[in-house]
Scaffold this motif. Structure first.
Motif, PDB file in Angstrom:
ATOM      1  N   ALA A 241       0.838  -1.200   0.000  1.00 33.65           N
ATOM      2  CA  ALA A 241       0.000   0.000   0.000  1.00 33.65           C
ATOM      3  C   ALA A 241       0.879   1.259   0.000  1.00 33.65           C
ATOM      4  O   ALA A 241       0.598   2.217  -0.730  1.00 33.65           O
ATOM      5  N   ILE A 242       1.936   1.248   0.791  1.00 29.72           N
ATOM      6  CA  ILE A 242       2.836   2.414   0.841  1.00 29.72           C
ATOM      7  C   ILE A 242       3.554   2.577  -0.497  1.00 29.72           C
ATOM      8  O   ILE A 242       3.730   3.698  -0.994  1.00 29.72           O
ATOM      9  N   ILE A 243       3.971   1.452  -1.093  1.00 35.31           N
ATOM     10  CA  ILE A 243       4.643   1.502  -2.398  1.00 35.31           C
ATOM     11  C   ILE A 243       3.726   2.126  -3.449  1.00 35.31           C
ATOM     12  O   ILE A 243       4.131   3.004  -4.219  1.00 35.31           O
ATOM     13  N   LEU A 244       2.472   1.678  -3.469  1.00 35.16           N
ATOM     14  CA  LEU A 244       1.511   2.204  -4.443  1.00 35.16           C
ATOM     15  C   LEU A 244       1.250   3.696  -4.218  1.00 35.16           C
ATOM     16  O   LEU A 244       1.133   4.468  -5.168  1.00 35.16           O
ATOM     17  N   HIS A 245       1.185   4.088  -2.946  1.00 35.52           N
ATOM     18  CA  HIS A 245       0.945   5.501  -2.636  1.00 35.52           C
ATOM     19  C   HIS A 245       2.110   6.358  -3.129  1.00 35.52           C
ATOM     20  O   HIS A 245       1.898   7.458  -3.660  1.00 35.52           O
ATOM     21  N   ARG A 246       3.346   5.854  -2.966  1.00 33.29           N
ATOM     22  CA  ARG A 246       4.531   6.583  -3.450  1.00 33.29           C
ATOM     23  C   ARG A 246       4.496   6.730  -4.972  1.00 33.29           C
ATOM     24  O   ARG A 246       5.039   7.682  -5.519  1.00 33.29           O
ATOM     25  N   LYS A 247       3.849   5.799  -5.643  1.00 39.66           N
ATOM     26  CA  LYS A 247       3.746   5.852  -7.109  1.00 39.66           C
ATOM     27  C   LYS A 247       2.569   6.704  -7.562  1.00 39.66           C
ATOM     28  O   LYS A 247       2.296   6.817  -8.764  1.00 39.66           O
ATOM     29  N   GLY A 248       1.827   7.248  -6.608  1.00 40.39           N
ATOM     30  CA  GLY A 248       0.710   8.119  -6.949  1.00 40.39           C
ATOM     31  C   GLY A 248      -0.602   7.391  -7.161  1.00 40.39           C
ATOM     32  O   GLY A 248      -1.597   7.997  -7.576  1.00 40.39           O
ATOM     33  N   LEU A 249      -0.634   6.073  -6.868  1.00 42.03           N
ATOM     34  CA  LEU A 249      -1.852   5.280  -7.034  1.00 42.03           C
ATOM     35  C   LEU A 249      -2.638   5.314  -5.720  1.00 42.03           C
ATOM     36  O   LEU A 249      -2.700   4.330  -4.975  1.00 42.03           O
ATOM     37  N   ILE A 250      -3.246   6.457  -5.431  1.00 44.54           N
ATOM     38  CA  ILE A 250      -3.828   6.730  -4.118  1.00 44.54           C
ATOM     39  C   ILE A 250      -5.001   5.799  -3.790  1.00 44.54           C
ATOM     40  O   ILE A 250      -5.066   5.226  -2.699  1.00 44.54           O
ATOM     41  N   GLN A 251      -5.926   5.640  -4.723  1.00 42.33           N
ATOM     42  CA  GLN A 251      -7.111   4.817  -4.446  1.00 42.33           C
ATOM     43  C   GLN A 251      -6.724   3.359  -4.199  1.00 42.33           C
ATOM     44  O   GLN A 251      -7.240   2.715  -3.280  1.00 42.33           O
ATOM     45  N   GLN A 252      -5.833   2.828  -5.046  1.00 42.68           N
ATOM     46  CA  GLN A 252      -5.388   1.443  -4.863  1.00 42.68           C
ATOM     47  C   GLN A 252      -4.640   1.286  -3.534  1.00 42.68           C
ATOM     48  O   GLN A 252      -4.780   0.279  -2.840  1.00 42.68           O
ATOM     49  N   ALA A 253      -3.852   2.300  -3.190  1.00 42.60           N
ATOM     50  CA  ALA A 253      -3.096   2.254  -1.940  1.00 42.60           C
ATOM     51  C   ALA A 253      -4.034   2.237  -0.735  1.00 42.60           C
ATOM     52  O   ALA A 253      -3.853   1.453   0.200  1.00 42.60           O
ATOM     53  N   ARG A 254      -5.066   3.095  -0.770  1.00 38.72           N
ATOM     54  CA  ARG A 254      -6.005   3.157   0.348  1.00 38.72           C
ATOM     55  C   ARG A 254      -6.772   1.843   0.484  1.00 38.72           C
ATOM     56  O   ARG A 254      -6.975   1.349   1.598  1.00 38.72           O
ATOM     57  N   GLN A 255      -7.182   1.237  -0.643  1.00 37.87           N
ATOM     58  CA  GLN A 255      -7.913  -0.017  -0.600  1.00 37.87           C
ATOM     59  C   GLN A 255      -7.067  -1.129   0.012  1.00 37.87           C
ATOM     60  O   GLN A 255      -7.526  -1.911   0.835  1.00 37.87           O
ATOM     61  N   LEU A 256      -5.793  -1.170  -0.388  1.00 41.53           N
ATOM     62  CA  LEU A 256      -4.906  -2.215   0.126  1.00 41.53           C
ATOM     63  C   LEU A 256      -4.588  -1.994   1.606  1.00 41.53           C
ATOM     64  O   LEU A 256      -4.503  -2.949   2.380  1.00 41.53           O
ATOM     65  N   MET A 257      -4.445  -0.740   2.027  1.00 45.89           N
ATOM     66  CA  MET A 257      -4.200  -0.462   3.443  1.00 45.89           C
ATOM     67  C   MET A 257      -5.430  -0.831   4.270  1.00 45.89           C
ATOM     68  O   MET A 257      -5.307  -1.314   5.403  1.00 45.89           O
ATOM     69  N   LYS A 258      -6.625  -0.625   3.691  1.00 40.41           N
ATOM     70  CA  LYS A 258      -7.864  -1.017   4.360  1.00 40.41           C
ATOM     71  C   LYS A 258      -7.899  -2.537   4.531  1.00 40.41           C
ATOM     72  O   LYS A 258      -8.302  -3.058   5.582  1.00 40.41           O
ATOM     73  N   GLU A 259      -7.458  -3.258   3.491  1.00 37.63           N
ATOM     74  CA  GLU A 259      -7.401  -4.725   3.569  1.00 37.63           C
ATOM     75  C   GLU A 259      -6.391  -5.178   4.623  1.00 37.63           C
ATOM     76  O   GLU A 259      -6.609  -6.174   5.318  1.00 37.63           O
ATOM     77  N   ALA A 260      -5.270  -4.439   4.735  1.00 34.85           N
ATOM     78  CA  ALA A 260      -4.267  -4.766   5.751  1.00 34.85           C
ATOM     79  C   ALA A 260      -4.873  -4.628   7.145  1.00 34.85           C
ATOM     80  O   ALA A 260      -4.665  -5.478   8.017  1.00 34.85           O
TER      81      ALA A 260
END
Length: 286
Positions: A241-260
């Motif tokens: 999730a942090i990796i995706l957020h660093r790449k600017g993929l905010i929605q995907q990052a938030r969804q994955l952090m929610k799953e975590a």
């Protein structure tokens, strides 16, 4: 002079050993005036070992008297102090290769000279040869709380830097050194990423370290995806999730952090508790 037959003499020794075994095995053991100390400390990925003897103050005046100023000192007692580095180390921009060294000093009222000599294992300072010095550095001395026995410390400051400290009586001498942890970690990660027997947690940890230290960036996403294929867990979901957020993929990052968070709440553990506050913080910020 009467000569004893050698075979009879050997027989006599063996007989004494059988009848009085304590005579052969007895060894006098008493406390040593300067007890031996073996210290091992890791700084980043560099293992530093120090072997030395620790003399006591014993109501004496040490620096300036027992240990004269501006004169060569073995830096301890008995055999010369031995120090080893598993990797290259840098003191004040001056590099010392990996290896074993004898550690000597020249104490001064306000400044000391610290010497690393390649003749490790020498007895005291008798066999010292200046031509074998690998590195000499200057270090400031300062007052400290009373220390009865001479003490050497290796203090990790962070993964990249440590501190060598000498302390005795009311004097402390310290100098910082650097280790090239990131290059070693980068090489380890690159080799590890090619392994076919990698564990999910190791892959996730390698991805997290590489992300935080800006190394092996081309390996990060591949490693975390391999980790998730091996086992889905709150930790690798959190890292990706942090990796995706660093790449600017905010929605995907938030969804994955929610799953975590959901995974961690369904599978409570002390491991999850360590990251729970940080996961909630990311979800709130994102």
């Amino acid at each position: 002079m009467k000569i004893i037959n050698s075979s009879k003499y050997i027989l006599l020794i063996l007989l004494c050993g059988i009848l009085f075994p304590d005579l052969l095995l007895a060894q006098l053991r008493l406390p040593q005036p300067s007890p031996k100390c073996i210290l091992e400390q890791t700084v980043g990925l560099t293992v530093i070992k120090v072997e030395y003897s620790r003399p006591g103050v014993k109501s004496r005046k040490i620096f300036g008297e027992l240990v004269p100023y501006n004169q060569f000192w073995r830096t301890g007692a008995n055999a010369a102090t031995n120090i080893s580095f598993s990797t290259e180390v840098s003191f004040g921009g001056k590099t010392i290769p990996a290896g074993e060294y004898a550690l000597f000093t020249i104490p001064g009222p306000n400044e000391w000279i610290i010497i690393f000599n390649s003749n490790e294992g020498q007895k005291g300072s008798v066999n010292y040869k200046e031509a074998l010095d690998v590195l000499r550095i200057q270090a400031k001395s300062e007052p400290c709380d009373f220390t009865e026995r001479f003490e050497i410390e290796i203090n990790p400051i962070d993964d990249q830097e440590g501190e060598l400290v000498l302390r005795w009586e009311k004097t402390k001498v310290s100098t910082r050194f650097k280790v090239n942890t990131l290059d070693a970690a980068r090489q380890n990660i690159e080799e590890f990423s090619k392994s076919s027997s990698s564990l999910w947690y190791d892959l996730a940890s390698a991805s997290k370290y590489a992300l935080e230290n800006n190394i092996a960036q081309d390996k990060i996403l591949d490693m975390i995806d391999k980790s998730l294929l091996l086992k889905e867990h709150f930790f690798n979901k959190y890292v990706k999730a942090i990796i995706l957020h660093r790449k600017g993929l905010i929605q995907q990052a938030r969804q994955l952090m929610k799953e975590a968070k959901e995974w961690g709440e369904k599978n409570p553990s002390s491991f999850y508790d360590v990251y729970k506050v940080e996961i909630d913080k990311y979800l709130k910020e994102w």
